[in-house]
Write an enzyme that holds these catalytic residues in place. Sequence first.
Site, PDB file in Angstrom:
ATOM      1  N   PRO A 322      20.971 -21.858  23.596  1.00  0.00           N
ATOM      2  CG  PRO A 322      22.392 -20.177  23.324  1.00  0.00           C
ATOM      3  CD  PRO A 322      22.219 -21.734  22.876  1.00  0.00           C
ATOM      4  CB  THR A 323      18.758 -20.054  19.641  1.00  0.00           C
ATOM      5  OG1 THR A 323      18.230 -21.607  19.128  1.00  0.00           O
ATOM      6  CG2 THR A 323      20.095 -19.925  19.320  1.00  0.00           C
ATOM      7  CB  CYS A 324      13.672 -18.390  20.764  1.00  0.00           C
ATOM      8  SG  CYS A 324      14.608 -17.110  21.982  1.00  0.00           S
ATOM      9  CG  ASP A 325      14.373 -23.497  15.770  1.00  0.00           C
ATOM     10  OD1 ASP A 325      13.983 -24.164  16.299  1.00  0.00           O
ATOM     11  OD2 ASP A 325      14.330 -22.687  14.866  1.00  0.00           O
ATOM     12  CG  ASN A 366      17.104 -16.174  19.089  1.00  0.00           C
ATOM     13  OD1 ASN A 366      16.901 -17.178  19.935  1.00  0.00           O
ATOM     14  ND2 ASN A 366      16.332 -15.537  18.512  1.00  0.00           N
TER      15      ASN A 366
END
Length: 376
Positions: A322-325, A366
């Site tokens: 789910p993270t923005c990486d 995050n």
Amino acid sequence: MTPKMQKFLAECRDTEPFLVVDVDIVEQNYMTLRRLLPLAKVFYATKANPAEEIVRRLADMGSSFDVASMGEIDLCLSQGVTADRISYGSTIKKRSDIAAAFEKGVRLYAFDSEAELLKLADVAPGSRVFCRVLMECEGAEWPLSRKFGCSPRMAADLLVQARRLGLEPYGISFHVGSQQTDLGQWDKAVAQVAQMFTILQEADVELRMINLGGGFPARYRSDVPMLEAYAKAISDAMTKHFGNKLPEMIIEPGRGLVGDAGVIQAEVVLISRKDYDEDRRWVYLDIGKFSGLAETMDEAIKYRLVTPRDGGATGPVSIAGPTCDSADILYEKADYQMPLDLQVGDKVQILSTGAYTTTYSSVGFNGFPPLKSYCI
Ligand SMILES: *Cc1c(COP(=O)(O)O)cnc(C)c1O
């Protein structure tokens, strides 16, 4: 999955992903290894899962422990492990940590270089030391590669030097690589170690111990040999290369003891496609590389997934966290399939996640919390 685990999963109301470990399975795995390799002393590789309940259960059953830091030493001591059952098996230690471990009574240390040996002679005088030799780790799904160990000829020299420095040259260790599925690797390694025992004998150094490391498997997506086959490969190699002059044997299982004892429960956050005519769905879970699934790096460890909709038609998926990486992708190339009727909100169980998950979880990338863990 045991009934105890099924019941726990059915009743748990957590909304964040979590790991649940059935400590009885850890106990069974320990007993199985003891039964199959009765001559080997088990040093649990604490890093695989340092949950207090696991350490305590293994301590109560008489296990010893392989550690790599003061944190792990203090954990073991706090759970009733005596210092004589601890092996400081990391080859990379600060002088101050060696001194602190020695102060707490630890007398068994690994090394793979002259610089480390000199530290040990200095601040852990008289201790038992063993040298780690380099292995190729062919066939391992999680190789430990060239970071650890030195060449056999360097190891032999260092063990002679160890005695000159007032240490006890106790033995030799190796690790054939984690999740090792090529049983022939142990024969190769044991042959090499047996040869070194002979060479050192000629230099009047009587080694007493062989440390066969870890490498015992968990059940991920592809089949692995039975534990019986591992034990047979090791016993056969020992008899073949040492005859009836068997040295003391140490094994250091991590994954093999705790991997299959754990299940992660996660949830589907989003299912999408990158274009109208694309078959492949992207399934985003509420767990990823930064919340415990670090071993999916390069898609090395391929976990088995269970959904409530298994049994019907499936289609290809990429699976991500789910993270923005953008590094937070679990599987893109590994040909995973999931049910076509999978829905957002469905629970997904990730099997055999008892090893190398909780402590690999970030502290809060995050804003996602570290992976929660229950021992039942
Ligand atoms: C990590 C480690 C182990 C455990 O390896 P597994 O493959 O998980 O069994 C054993 N020994 C040492 C020195 C380790 O660093």
